[in-house]
Design a protein around this motif. Structure first.
Motif, PDB file in Angstrom:
ATOM      1  N   TYR A 101       0.821  -1.211   0.000  1.00  0.00           N
ATOM      2  CA  TYR A 101       0.000   0.000   0.000  1.00  0.00           C
ATOM      3  C   TYR A 101       0.856   1.264   0.000  1.00  0.00           C
ATOM      4  N   SER A 102       2.003   1.228   0.665  1.00  0.00           N
ATOM      5  CA  SER A 102       2.850   2.421   0.771  1.00  0.00           C
ATOM      6  C   SER A 102       3.923   2.491  -0.314  1.00  0.00           C
ATOM      7  N   PHE A 103       3.973   1.522  -1.185  1.00  0.00           N
ATOM      8  CA  PHE A 103       5.010   1.439  -2.212  1.00  0.00           C
ATOM      9  C   PHE A 103       5.177   2.734  -3.011  1.00  0.00           C
ATOM     10  N   VAL A 160       1.649   4.714   9.347  1.00  0.00           N
ATOM     11  CA  VAL A 160       1.059   4.889  10.682  1.00  0.00           C
ATOM     12  C   VAL A 160      -0.422   5.224  10.584  1.00  0.00           C
ATOM     13  N   GLY A 161      -0.788   6.044   9.609  1.00  0.00           N
ATOM     14  CA  GLY A 161      -2.165   6.505   9.504  1.00  0.00           C
ATOM     15  C   GLY A 161      -3.096   5.612   8.709  1.00  0.00           C
ATOM     16  N   GLU A 162      -2.596   4.561   8.104  1.00  0.00           N
ATOM     17  CA  GLU A 162      -3.446   3.703   7.272  1.00  0.00           C
ATOM     18  C   GLU A 162      -4.485   2.963   8.120  1.00  0.00           C
ATOM     19  N   PHE A 163      -5.688   2.842   7.562  1.00  0.00           N
ATOM     20  CA  PHE A 163      -6.782   2.192   8.290  1.00  0.00           C
ATOM     21  C   PHE A 163      -7.440   1.068   7.492  1.00  0.00           C
ATOM     22  N   GLY A 164      -7.908   1.388   6.285  1.00  0.00           N
ATOM     23  CA  GLY A 164      -8.721   0.434   5.525  1.00  0.00           C
ATOM     24  C   GLY A 164      -8.031  -0.878   5.228  1.00  0.00           C
ATOM     25  N   VAL A 165      -6.845  -0.800   4.657  1.00  0.00           N
ATOM     26  CA  VAL A 165      -6.109  -2.018   4.310  1.00  0.00           C
ATOM     27  C   VAL A 165      -5.710  -2.782   5.564  1.00  0.00           C
ATOM     28  N   VAL A 166      -5.288  -2.055   6.592  1.00  0.00           N
ATOM     29  CA  VAL A 166      -4.868  -2.690   7.840  1.00  0.00           C
ATOM     30  C   VAL A 166      -6.020  -3.450   8.485  1.00  0.00           C
TER      31      VAL A 166
END
Length: 229
Positions: A101-103, A160-166
């Motif tokens: 996701y962060s790629f 740190v702020g990711e929500f949906g994928v996590v």
């Protein structure tokens, strides 16, 4: 009365972001370098693929990552059978999902930095007998410090702020996959707005500090080299 703040979700978030940023640096670096130097016709295709996580809804990306890492897929089954590692609803799975996701947040600043380098600088390195790898680490990277710092910090903060994928891939397992963003969501669900406010305020302050650090570094760097005077 101030509610008790459980720091574990924040610690887990920072741990996930740190590992993801470290791994992505070494994974994205050769991709960014190749994209900045290549004249291959397939470059737009590679750029489109690497940028997909930016435009895809997190639920869509999270669903496909969840499917790919589950025991029903060849990848998930391989890791479970040969390494005994269960990738879904585990910290290991969160790391894989976060890397995917962060790629683009690591690739794009590095690519822009490499593309901004003077061509004669790289050509001089090659004429001096330096290999492409030596040129990358000894010549290119030291001369794109603002882009490098931006890539590292933005990747860390974005993870740190990711929500949906996590949430899709890891769920909410205390001490394993329950990161700060998921904890906030759960507080809102149970209408514990006071604790949600506190957790959210911490995230806001952290995000502001990260962005302020990036812009301050770039401002000082540009002042030193005489840009923007």
């Amino acid at each position: 009365m101030m509610p008790d703040i459980d720091l574990e979700p924040f610690i887990l978030s920072f741990k996930l972001a740190g590992i993801t940023t470290l791994v992505l640096f070494f994974v994205a670096l050769p991709v960014a370098w190749w994209l900045s130097q290549t004249k291959c016709r397939c470059k737009p295709l590679v750029e489109a693929v690497t940028s997909m996580p930016i435009v895809l809804p997190p639920s869509v990306l999270g669903f496909y990552i969840l499917w790919a890492l589950s025991g029903n897929s060849p990848v998930g089954a391989f890791f479970e059978e040969y390494f005994g590692v269960r990738l879904v609803f585990s910290f290991s799975g969160l790391v894989v999902a976060s890397i995917l996701y962060s790629f683009p947040f690591m690739v794009q600043p590095l690519q822009s930095g490499f593309e901004s380098l003077a061509k004669n600088m790289l050509e001089a390195a090659y004429l001096g007998g330096k290999s492409k790898i030596v040129t990358l680490f000894r010549v290119a990277l030291p001369n794109i410090k603002p882009s490098l710092i931006t890539a590292l910090i933005i990747t860390f903060a974005h993870t740190v702020g990711e929500f949906g994928v996590v949430l899709m891939v890891g769920g909410s397992i205390p001490g394993e996959t329950k990161v700060a963003s998921v904890a906030i969501y759960e507080f809102v669900e149970i209408m514990d707005y006071e604790t949600a406010h506190i957790y959210s305020a911490i995230m806001v302050l952290m995000s502001f500090a990260v962005l302020l650090g990036v812009y301050s570094f770039n401002y000082r760097h540009n002042r030193r080299i005489g840009i923007g005077r």
